[in-house]
Design a protein around this motif. Structure first.
Motif, PDB file in Angstrom:
ATOM      1  N   ASP A 184     -39.682  30.340  89.987  1.00  0.00           N
ATOM      2  CA  ASP A 184     -38.939  29.417  89.116  1.00  0.00           C
ATOM      3  C   ASP A 184     -37.457  29.804  89.031  1.00  0.00           C
ATOM      4  N   HIS A 185     -37.061  30.871  89.736  1.00  0.00           N
ATOM      5  CA  HIS A 185     -35.669  31.318  89.722  1.00  0.00           C
ATOM      6  C   HIS A 185     -34.977  31.217  91.082  1.00  0.00           C
ATOM      7  N   HIS A 191     -34.298  37.455  89.781  1.00  0.00           N
ATOM      8  CA  HIS A 191     -35.545  38.156  90.109  1.00  0.00           C
ATOM      9  C   HIS A 191     -36.403  37.335  91.048  1.00  0.00           C
ATOM     10  N   GLU A 237     -35.165  37.762  82.802  1.00  0.00           N
ATOM     11  CA  GLU A 237     -36.347  37.310  82.058  1.00  0.00           C
ATOM     12  C   GLU A 237     -36.988  38.475  81.305  1.00  0.00           C
ATOM     13  N   HIS A 239     -34.504  31.974  80.539  1.00  0.00           N
ATOM     14  CA  HIS A 239     -35.316  30.998  79.814  1.00  0.00           C
ATOM     15  C   HIS A 239     -34.778  30.984  78.379  1.00  0.00           C
ATOM     16  N   LEU A 289     -42.503  29.406  77.676  1.00  0.00           N
ATOM     17  CA  LEU A 289     -41.224  29.766  78.308  1.00  0.00           C
ATOM     18  C   LEU A 289     -40.329  28.559  78.446  1.00  0.00           C
TER      19      LEU A 289
HETATM   20 ZN   LIG Z   1     -39.117  32.574  84.894  1.00  0.00          ZN
END
Ligand SMILES: [Zn+2]
Length: 636
Positions: free
Chosen positions: A155-156, A151, A281, A326, A221
């Motif tokens: 952070d991905h 996505h 996520e 996560h 998370l």
């Molecule tokens: Zn994330």
């Protein structure tokens, strides 16, 4: 006057004991799952930049070795913070491996017949490279031929250049697969309000707080966000069908698109040979956010629930393990399916019950106070609010349907915070009287109310030190009590800023990812920076011709508003600028001066040349460290 710093008030200690008595029964399943398949790690997951600076290091979280929560941490959050400490390479199925605890998110490695693919790329190149190195240390030097972005959140994807290079992609050695609309969402979601979001994100993640039992312990998370600079490589292939099957180097995979859920562009991944369902996520071991504290467009809880329901029906019967980007996986069909059904129920319940109460005329704060999980969810560890909360998610759903306005006309045009605060303080008998009453309420443990009234007093009298300290003390106790890591971080950073003020400015904020922005978004971003007071009654048209793309644009300024449009042919304008996007980006980032660009031919002007410096002079700059618990300075 006495307040306590960094210690739990007796009322807080009592609250934690009550939480511990009422918390769900401990079945040790999460602990077993979080460590299952562990293959190895690096000490403290310590990851450094090339210049030696620390990017990521879990050593400071050593205090979480203690199974018993201290009085300064909610016991339910303490348990989650301990689980999020696990780091290393973990085997999930025969072909699926995850590196967890090297960054906020997970990276999932999936072995194909002759190589390996990465599902997600962490947030910064250093952590992604360390994760790949750890995987290779244990599994050999398999070629990485595919990167899949689950996505559009940074952070991905931000660490992708730590896995592969643009050259690898250009040469066809690596393909990058992403859900439909990925690029637009990745660059657009955090751009327009990016400066405000970045500052507010400090309150969500607590990344500028010290780490410790009376400070940051987790972010719900994962542990924290890494220090470093995210990058981005554009996808070479987008998934555009609701369900799309592919065979990648001998491995069959199926994508399920889930747009407008946790991110605007997101997708699940099912791998039939492994009976493994990766929910990106959309289903992790927490209640997620329908609107994070950093601020975002409100997410669609109904769509979110429906996509989880679809995943349950389509893949549930074939699933033996559910994993996500996560937290840790859930093994066994019965447990996995139960987990997924409960996650589905969470977003459905929140949506339907909030809307039902809305239709009874309940206000956001009333619904948030009233709505609680049914017992079946409250006793499930993964349904607890470590990251999102029922309370702020309810308010997000209200906002989604009915806006910020609760329909009470007294709230339609209230005095702004500082003016209102001065009246409150005067009506309450002045600062001394208010402080006395608030101190007594603090002693009784009424921290929510004390925080509210002290916010008024500090707005009215920002230099009143006893007021600032009592305001800080109240927020601190609320932080210690919070089940949600994001609430804890917000409260504790608020307390810190009452005590020591906002952080120093870190240069010009909001200049990141300029090169990735399409022209339309760039011009919209510039329009947002026009200082109305400087533009006053100026009117002009600037035409732009970008040499490499042959695009023509015209920006028209009138009434302090800058409107831009792409045209097929060169517009008639007061000034025409011929240049490249790279040059414009460099000028905007102050890496290049207009005079230099003119001198070396990177910029050509035709018409009223003085309009260019005039235009750049209209643009605002942001410090990125605006006040939060104090009144923000009103700019010109
Ligand atoms: Zn994330």
């Amino acid at each position: 006057m006495s307040t306590i710093q960094n210690c739990a008030h007796p009322a807080t200690a009592g609250f934690q004991r009550l939480v511990a008595r009422q918390q769900p029964p401990e079945d040790r399943e999460d602990d077993a799952d979080a460590w299952r398949g562990f293959m190895g790690s690096m000490d403290d997951a310590a990851i450094k930049r090339a210049d030696g600076g620390s990017v990521w290091n879990l050593a400071a979280y050593g205090f979480l070795a203690d199974a018993e929560a201290p009085d300064t941490v909610n016991p339910i959050l303490w348990r989650q913070a301990r689980l999020n400490r696990a780091h290393g390479l973990f085997q999930v199925t025969e072909r699926i491996f995850q590196v967890r605890g090297f960054d906020l998110a997970n990276i999932t490695f999936i072995e194909t017949d002759h190589g390996v693919m990465a599902f997600d790329a962490l947030m910064v190149p250093e952590t992604a490279a360390a994760a790949l190195a750890l995987y290779r240390k244990h599994r050999g030097d398999r070629p990485l031929h595919t990167v899949i972005y689950s996505h559009s959140h940074v952070d991905h994807f931000g660490g992708v250049t730590g896995l592969v290079s643009q050259d690898d992609v250009d040469a066809g050695r690596v393909q990058i697969i992403a859900p439909a609309g990925f690029m637009q969402s990745a660059v657009a979601e955090n751009v327009m309000a990016g400066v405000a979001m970045a500052r507010r994100a400090q309150f969500q993640f607590g990344n500028t707080l010290p780490i410790g039992p009376a400070a940051q312990v987790d972010s719900g998370l994962g542990k924290n966000i890494p220090r470093g600079r995210p990058g981005l490589l554009a996808p070479t292939r987008e998934i555009t069908q609701k369900h799309e099957c592919m065979v990648i180097d001998g491995l069959e995979v199926e994508f399920q698109l889930t747009p407008e859920t946790e991110a605007p562009a997101e997708m699940h991944l099912f791998i039939p040979s492994e009976n493994a369902l990766n929910l990106a996520e959309n289903a992790t071991h927490t209640l997620h956010n329908l609107c994070p504290l950093r601020g975002a467009k409100v997410r669609d809880s109904l769509a979110w629930s429906k996509y989880l329901n679809e995943a349950l029906h389509r893949y549930g019967p074939r699933t033996e393990v559910i994993l996500a980007q996560h937290h840790w996986p859930t093994w066994g069909r019965e447990r996995a399916v139960r987990f997924l059904a409960e996650q589905r129920d969470m977003y459905r319940f929140l949506h339907d019950q909030t809307v039902r109460l809305m239709n009874h005329g309940c206000k956001p704060a009333e619904i948030a106070e009233r709505l609680q999980w049914p017992d079946g969810l409250a006793e499930r560890w993964h349904a607890r609010g470590y990251y999102g909360t029922v309370s702020h998610n309810v308010k997000a759903i209200y906002q989604h349907y009915l806006s910020w306005y609760d329909a009470h006309p007294a709230n339609l045009n209230k005095l702004p915070p500082v003016e209102g605060a001065r009246k409150y303080v005067a009506y309450m008998g002045g600062a001394q009287a208010l402080l006395g009453k608030a101190q007594a309420d603090f002693e009784r443990g009424e921290f929510r109310w004390v925080a509210e009234v002290m916010a008024h007093l500090v707005y009215a009298e920002p230099a009143n030190q006893p007021a600032r300290e009592l305001a800080a003390a109240a927020l601190e106790q609320l932080g210690f009590q919070a089940e949600s890591a994001t609430w804890r971080n917000a409260y504790l950073l608020g307390a810190q800023e009452y005590r020591v003020g906002p952080p120093p400015a870190s240069g010009q904020a909001g200049a990141a990812m300029l090169a990735a922005l399409p022209n339309e978004l760039l011009f919209d971003l510039l329009a947002m920076r026009v200082v109305a007071g400087r533009a006053k009654d100026l009117r002009f048209d600037i035409g732009w011709h970008f040499q490499e793309s042959h695009e023509h644009w015209v920006c028209s300024l009138s009434n302090g508003a800058l409107s831009s449009i792409r045209l097929e042919i060169a517009p008639v304008a007061d000034l025409t600028v011929t240049t490249s996007r790279a040059t414009l980006d460099a000028l905007l980032a102050h890496q290049l001066q207009p005079a230099q660009a003119l001198a070396n031919g990177r910029l050509m002007l035709d018409g009223q040349v003085q309009l260019l410096p005039l235009f750049f002079g209209l643009l605002d700059r942001f410090s990125g460290n605006f006040a939060v618990v104090d009144a923000a300075e009103m700019p010109q």
